[in-house]
Design a protein around this motif. Sequence first.
Motif, PDB file in Angstrom:
ATOM      1  N   TYR A  98      11.229 -24.522  -5.593  1.00 11.95           N
ATOM      2  CA  TYR A  98      10.235 -24.745  -6.615  1.00 11.95           C
ATOM      3  C   TYR A  98       9.521 -26.062  -6.322  1.00 11.95           C
ATOM      4  CZ  TYR A  98      12.033 -20.926  -9.373  1.00 11.95           C
ATOM      5  OH  TYR A  98      12.375 -19.689  -9.804  1.00 11.95           O
ATOM      6  N   PRO A  99       8.307 -26.250  -6.861  1.00  8.85           N
ATOM      7  CA  PRO A  99       7.585 -27.505  -6.572  1.00  8.85           C
ATOM      8  C   PRO A  99       8.360 -28.739  -7.009  1.00  8.85           C
ATOM      9  CG  PRO A  99       6.116 -25.905  -7.569  1.00  8.85           C
ATOM     10  CD  PRO A  99       7.477 -25.306  -7.615  1.00  8.85           C
ATOM     11  N   ARG A 100       9.168 -28.634  -8.064  1.00  3.96           N
ATOM     12  CA  ARG A 100       9.879 -29.822  -8.546  1.00  3.96           C
ATOM     13  C   ARG A 100      11.271 -29.923  -7.962  1.00  3.96           C
ATOM     14  NH1 ARG A 100       9.128 -30.311 -14.870  1.00  3.96           N
ATOM     15  NH2 ARG A 100      10.440 -32.111 -14.439  1.00  3.96           N
ATOM     16  N   PHE A 101      11.562 -29.123  -6.937  1.00  5.88           N
ATOM     17  CA  PHE A 101      12.873 -29.186  -6.280  1.00  5.88           C
ATOM     18  C   PHE A 101      13.134 -30.589  -5.758  1.00  5.88           C
ATOM     19  CE2 PHE A 101      15.520 -28.830  -2.503  1.00  5.88           C
ATOM     20  CZ  PHE A 101      16.566 -28.064  -2.967  1.00  5.88           C
ATOM     21  N   ARG A 102      14.338 -31.094  -5.967  1.00  7.12           N
ATOM     22  CA  ARG A 102      14.659 -32.450  -5.523  1.00  7.12           C
ATOM     23  C   ARG A 102      15.391 -32.388  -4.189  1.00  7.12           C
ATOM     24  NH1 ARG A 102      16.385 -33.090 -11.013  1.00  7.12           N
ATOM     25  NH2 ARG A 102      18.526 -33.058 -10.258  1.00  7.12           N
ATOM     26  N   GLY A 103      14.628 -32.498  -3.115  1.00  2.00           N
ATOM     27  CA  GLY A 103      15.243 -32.520  -1.794  1.00  2.00           C
ATOM     28  C   GLY A 103      15.269 -33.929  -1.243  1.00  2.00           C
ATOM     29  N   ARG A 104      15.131 -34.036   0.068  1.00  2.00           N
ATOM     30  CA  ARG A 104      15.180 -35.356   0.707  1.00  2.00           C
ATOM     31  C   ARG A 104      13.990 -36.209   0.278  1.00  2.00           C
ATOM     32  NH1 ARG A 104      13.356 -36.158   6.471  1.00  2.00           N
ATOM     33  NH2 ARG A 104      11.821 -37.384   5.339  1.00  2.00           N
ATOM     34  N   HIS A 105      14.226 -37.516   0.147  1.00  2.00           N
ATOM     35  CA  HIS A 105      13.181 -38.421  -0.346  1.00  2.00           C
ATOM     36  C   HIS A 105      12.070 -38.586   0.671  1.00  2.00           C
ATOM     37  CE1 HIS A 105      17.179 -39.459  -1.685  1.00  2.00           C
ATOM     38  NE2 HIS A 105      16.675 -39.885  -2.819  1.00  2.00           N
ATOM     39  N   LYS A 106      10.906 -38.977   0.136  1.00  2.00           N
ATOM     40  CA  LYS A 106       9.780 -39.350   0.992  1.00  2.00           C
ATOM     41  C   LYS A 106       9.250 -40.678   0.487  1.00  2.00           C
ATOM     42  CE  LYS A 106       7.712 -34.934   1.022  1.00  2.00           C
ATOM     43  NZ  LYS A 106       6.458 -34.196   0.913  1.00  2.00           N
TER      44      LYS A 106
ATOM     45  N   CYS B  49      19.695 -46.379  -9.038  1.00  2.00           N
ATOM     46  CA  CYS B  49      20.478 -45.385  -8.316  1.00  2.00           C
ATOM     47  C   CYS B  49      21.922 -45.366  -8.802  1.00  2.00           C
ATOM     48  CB  CYS B  49      20.448 -45.682  -6.822  1.00  2.00           C
ATOM     49  SG  CYS B  49      21.326 -44.465  -5.856  1.00  2.00           S
ATOM     50  N   PRO B  50      22.396 -44.248  -9.356  1.00  2.00           N
ATOM     51  CA  PRO B  50      23.780 -44.193  -9.834  1.00  2.00           C
ATOM     52  C   PRO B  50      24.784 -44.124  -8.694  1.00  2.00           C
ATOM     53  CG  PRO B  50      22.675 -42.112 -10.247  1.00  2.00           C
ATOM     54  CD  PRO B  50      21.670 -43.010  -9.616  1.00  2.00           C
ATOM     55  N   ALA B  51      24.357 -43.644  -7.546  1.00  2.00           N
ATOM     56  CA  ALA B  51      25.295 -43.531  -6.430  1.00  2.00           C
ATOM     57  C   ALA B  51      25.255 -44.778  -5.549  1.00  2.00           C
ATOM     58  CB  ALA B  51      24.950 -42.310  -5.594  1.00  2.00           C
ATOM     59  N   ASP B  52      24.356 -45.708  -5.860  1.00  2.00           N
ATOM     60  CA  ASP B  52      24.251 -46.965  -5.134  1.00  2.00           C
ATOM     61  C   ASP B  52      24.008 -46.713  -3.644  1.00  2.00           C
ATOM     62  OD1 ASP B  52      24.052 -49.605  -5.050  1.00  2.00           O
ATOM     63  OD2 ASP B  52      26.190 -50.056  -5.032  1.00  2.00           O
ATOM     64  N   CYS B  53      23.061 -45.850  -3.345  1.00  2.00           N
ATOM     65  CA  CYS B  53      22.880 -45.485  -1.951  1.00  2.00           C
ATOM     66  C   CYS B  53      21.598 -46.049  -1.370  1.00  2.00           C
ATOM     67  CB  CYS B  53      22.915 -43.965  -1.795  1.00  2.00           C
ATOM     68  SG  CYS B  53      21.538 -43.112  -2.550  1.00  2.00           S
ATOM     69  N   ILE B  54      20.818 -46.794  -2.165  1.00  2.00           N
ATOM     70  CA  ILE B  54      19.549 -47.336  -1.668  1.00  2.00           C
ATOM     71  C   ILE B  54      19.715 -48.829  -1.410  1.00  2.00           C
ATOM     72  CG2 ILE B  54      17.082 -47.591  -2.126  1.00  2.00           C
ATOM     73  CD1 ILE B  54      17.226 -45.262  -4.000  1.00  2.00           C
ATOM     74  N   ARG B  55      19.257 -49.237  -0.264  1.00  2.00           N
ATOM     75  CA  ARG B  55      19.312 -50.662   0.064  1.00  2.00           C
ATOM     76  C   ARG B  55      17.897 -51.125   0.378  1.00  2.00           C
ATOM     77  NH1 ARG B  55      20.436 -52.714   5.344  1.00  2.00           N
ATOM     78  NH2 ARG B  55      20.562 -54.980   5.266  1.00  2.00           N
ATOM     79  N   VAL B  56      17.428 -52.141  -0.361  1.00  2.00           N
ATOM     80  CA  VAL B  56      16.072 -52.656  -0.164  1.00  2.00           C
ATOM     81  C   VAL B  56      16.156 -54.150   0.107  1.00  2.00           C
ATOM     82  CG1 VAL B  56      13.750 -52.845  -1.119  1.00  2.00           C
ATOM     83  CG2 VAL B  56      15.216 -50.970  -1.819  1.00  2.00           C
ATOM     84  N   VAL B  57      15.527 -54.597   1.181  1.00  2.00           N
ATOM     85  CA  VAL B  57      15.383 -56.024   1.434  1.00  2.00           C
ATOM     86  C   VAL B  57      13.883 -56.305   1.466  1.00  2.00           C
ATOM     87  CG1 VAL B  57      15.783 -57.905   3.044  1.00  2.00           C
ATOM     88  CG2 VAL B  57      17.517 -56.132   2.734  1.00  2.00           C
TER      89      VAL B  57
ATOM     90  N   SER C 234      24.327 -39.525   2.722  1.00  2.00           N
ATOM     91  CA  SER C 234      25.660 -38.963   2.532  1.00  2.00           C
ATOM     92  C   SER C 234      26.221 -39.348   1.172  1.00  2.00           C
ATOM     93  CB  SER C 234      26.599 -39.421   3.638  1.00  2.00           C
ATOM     94  OG  SER C 234      26.793 -40.808   3.549  1.00  2.00           O
ATOM     95  N   ARG C 235      25.618 -40.344   0.525  1.00  2.00           N
ATOM     96  CA  ARG C 235      26.071 -40.699  -0.816  1.00  2.00           C
ATOM     97  C   ARG C 235      25.121 -40.233  -1.894  1.00  2.00           C
ATOM     98  NH1 ARG C 235      28.635 -46.413  -1.695  1.00  2.00           N
ATOM     99  NH2 ARG C 235      29.592 -45.119  -3.288  1.00  2.00           N
ATOM    100  N   CYS C 236      23.871 -39.997  -1.537  1.00  2.00           N
ATOM    101  CA  CYS C 236      22.845 -39.641  -2.514  1.00  2.00           C
ATOM    102  C   CYS C 236      23.243 -38.364  -3.247  1.00  2.00           C
ATOM    103  CB  CYS C 236      21.515 -39.431  -1.810  1.00  2.00           C
ATOM    104  SG  CYS C 236      20.199 -38.921  -2.922  1.00  2.00           S
ATOM    105  N   ILE C 237      23.011 -38.358  -4.564  1.00  2.00           N
ATOM    106  CA  ILE C 237      23.321 -37.164  -5.346  1.00  2.00           C
ATOM    107  C   ILE C 237      22.057 -36.418  -5.760  1.00  2.00           C
ATOM    108  CG2 ILE C 237      25.519 -38.071  -6.187  1.00  2.00           C
ATOM    109  CD1 ILE C 237      24.051 -38.720  -8.808  1.00  2.00           C
ATOM    110  N   PHE C 238      20.925 -36.837  -5.264  1.00  2.00           N
ATOM    111  CA  PHE C 238      19.644 -36.159  -5.494  1.00  2.00           C
ATOM    112  C   PHE C 238      19.346 -35.993  -6.987  1.00  2.00           C
ATOM    113  CE2 PHE C 238      21.129 -35.079  -1.330  1.00  2.00           C
ATOM    114  CZ  PHE C 238      20.033 -35.374  -0.564  1.00  2.00           C
ATOM    115  N   CYS C 239      19.546 -37.097  -7.725  1.00  2.00           N
ATOM    116  CA  CYS C 239      19.299 -37.034  -9.164  1.00  2.00           C
ATOM    117  C   CYS C 239      17.844 -37.318  -9.488  1.00  2.00           C
ATOM    118  CB  CYS C 239      20.187 -38.029  -9.894  1.00  2.00           C
ATOM    119  SG  CYS C 239      19.861 -39.738  -9.426  1.00  2.00           S
ATOM    120  N   GLY C 240      17.127 -37.988  -8.567  1.00  2.00           N
ATOM    121  CA  GLY C 240      15.723 -38.255  -8.804  1.00  2.00           C
ATOM    122  C   GLY C 240      15.442 -39.483  -9.665  1.00  2.00           C
ATOM    123  N   TYR C 241      16.468 -40.277  -9.957  1.00  2.00           N
ATOM    124  CA  TYR C 241      16.241 -41.474 -10.783  1.00  2.00           C
ATOM    125  C   TYR C 241      15.372 -42.491 -10.060  1.00  2.00           C
ATOM    126  CZ  TYR C 241      19.672 -40.203 -14.350  1.00  2.00           C
ATOM    127  OH  TYR C 241      20.346 -39.585 -15.366  1.00  2.00           O
ATOM    128  N   CYS C 242      15.480 -42.539  -8.718  1.00  2.00           N
ATOM    129  CA  CYS C 242      14.671 -43.488  -7.955  1.00  2.00           C
ATOM    130  C   CYS C 242      13.188 -43.173  -8.127  1.00  2.00           C
ATOM    131  CB  CYS C 242      15.068 -43.455  -6.486  1.00  2.00           C
ATOM    132  SG  CYS C 242      15.250 -41.808  -5.814  1.00  2.00           S
TER     133      CYS C 242
END
Lengths: 177, 344
Positions: free
Chosen positions: A59-67, A89-97, A122-130
């Motif tokens: 579906y258009p709103r499918f939450r797959g890999r980020h872009k 991020c609830p899974a704490d999988c994003i790192r930004v410097v 490998s940690r992302c839960i694809f919740c879309g909060y980001c």
Amino acid sequence: MAWTPGDDVIAVQRAPEPGGAGGAYRAFGETLRGLKTTFARMLERPVVYQYPEQKLPVYPRFRGRHKLHRFSDTGLEKCVGCSLCAAACPADCIRVVAAENTPEHRVSAGERYAAVYEINLSRCIFCGYCEVACPFDAITMGHDYEMSDYNRQDLIFTKEMLLAEPLERTPLRTEDE
Amino acid sequence: MSSVLTFATVGFAEAWWIQIIKAVIIFLVGFTLVPLALMLDRKLMGRMQMRYGPNRVGPFGALQPMADIGKLLFKQQFRPRTSVGFLFAVAPAISMVCAAGAFAVIPFGNTVDIFGKEVGLYGIDVSIGILFVFAFSALSVYGLMLGGWASGSKYSFLGAMRSAAQLISYEVSMGLSLVGVVITAGTLSLTGIVEAQAGMWFIVPQLVGFLIFLLAAFAETNRPPFDLTEADAELVGGYSTEYGGGRFAAYYAAEYFHLVIASAIAVTMFFGGWMLPFGIDPPQWVDPIVVIVKTVLVVCFFIWARTTFPRPRYDQLMSLGWKILLPLATANALVTAILVVVTH
């Protein structure tokens, strides 16, 4: 004194006990009905997708890999390195410097830009909060769901990988599907 | 009185070298039917659940059983530390041999003329045919029991006890359900029974016996819905819990071999063996094909029932066997005996 349950008693309704000739007849009939049901399924077409060749449209709103996105006119990155996605991020999988933009080295449209932007898929839960947290729509969830790999290291996606135009591997659902 | 005790007379026997060739051919036919049954099982079950089943290896997935067997055979042989070595290794072989042994008496046709030699299209035509089958099917309990016990694991042991109890109790009803056929045909020899069905298949006069036989056969072959010995969804795996690789493959193949044999027995006893209905009398070389096609159809029924029915509880299984099937089978045998005596 014996305890009386009062209104707490729940009357259990049971089906009639099978037994006698009627029970045997019913059991036999139901047996044949079951056989008929499974046989009828055999005459129908299988409903499965032949996966590697035939992909399930999303579906258009499918939450797959980020872009990550750039401005289409200037080519500058939308991400300003604010780390709100990492905070959300609830899974704490994003790192930004973050790093400062300079006139000579301008990467994003804002004051700062993301020098390092990594998502550990490998940690992302694809919740879309980001995606929701991002004030500049710099990160969105794409449609790609084929992300398996042989090494965990390969599942840490860097900024370049997320910015790159992904291979269109996933069909999108059409209106009527 | 002769010094040799004769246990059974052999109806028809060929030269020894023909018998050896026949044994090899029958073994090959058996071991062609086993992967076929395995494949049918998965394909047909898939279609009944509205999916394709295996379709990757070979055309339409036809080589999937070969791939499975190859995978299992190339696995490392593993043995638990608490197991009893020799018995652990020999138990799957017992299962396999018992299954293959029972196949020897299944008739695929009458005696035919091949290159001027009279050859019977069966392993051997003994006068006690059906007892021979039951003897081997009873022996196969040892395969399961020893496998479960020699594994040295409580899951295997409990599974083995369950399967032994199940097999023994259903064997009684199975044997009794065939007594009616034996009385009607007046012989124990399987070829004799088939020839007695020339006018009418025994499924018509022995319908009750057939239904009892069918139910008992589900339990005897450990097929769902009576696969209480294995119950992969509920138990760890029954007697074969500790087995892997080639030995597991042997158990697995034996299970399907039992399925094929139970179907072949049903064909022989109730569906007229190599006879065709409505007076169709094909040339003799068609007979084995008729038997094999009928057997595969019965196998299909077993698979059909497998997809349909949920597994009963163990006490339900036991009460069905002892309280319903056994009295019914006894009554069936009695009524048949009385009718045969009255009408003759």
